[in-house]
Design an enzyme around this catalytic site. Sequence first.
Site: not given
Length: 251
Positions: A43, A64, A71, A73-74, A132, A197
């Site tokens: 994100g 990464d 989920s 892609l939002q 995160d 998240c």
Amino acid sequence: MTTAALTADEIERYARHIVLPEIGGAGQQRLKQARVLVIGAGGLGAPVLEYLAAAGVGTLGVVDDDTVSLSNLQRQVIHGTDTVGLLKTESAKAAIARINPNTTVEPHTFRLTTDNAPALVARYDIVVDGSDNFETRYAVADACASEGKPLVHAAVGRFDGSVTVLKPFEDAKDGKPNPSYRDLFPEAPPPGLVPSCAEAGVLGALTGVVGTLQAMEAIKLITGIGEPLVGRLLLYDALAARFDTIRYKRS
């Protein structure tokens, strides 16, 4: 370091930067020479990578170890429906090539740890942390402090986010050492106290706002313009449309 001359195509591509007196050709050349390591292609990392590539940063390292899921892609706008199932590093590399073929991408498809972070961080000029979890954040911050690399840190949750710049290896204007990440967060919260998240949710556009702020801070550090958020934590409340800044010091 030799000056990276701009080609005619690059002069046209970055024309709106070059006409800014604060950046100019010299600043654009510094962007072209810069090596920036981005932790996470999620994100926060997505807008960071997109805007740094568009700005003309010469080399982007992407850390990464995950694959793209539906989920994501939002909010993780560097990926698309056609890249679901691919490694995020490879998906991001392909997207960056479409944005700016002049930017070199160095994928690092593994999880950053206290063992491998220092050697990796040492290869770059600036680090942008879009991770995160606190384990990775501490590993990144400690490595940047030991290797003398500026760190642009951010975090988001639900409807709010924060951004700061860490340079604990330098002194502030008053001669006192700049604060470190551990001055801001002396220790990680107990497991389960801060929901992920996936558990609490996060507004997709929020990560775009905060990640773009991280990209702005990185560009300021590279070009030497403005006042980076050293010793200051910028807080963003999306629901109230409000920014606040708090200062913090070396403990």
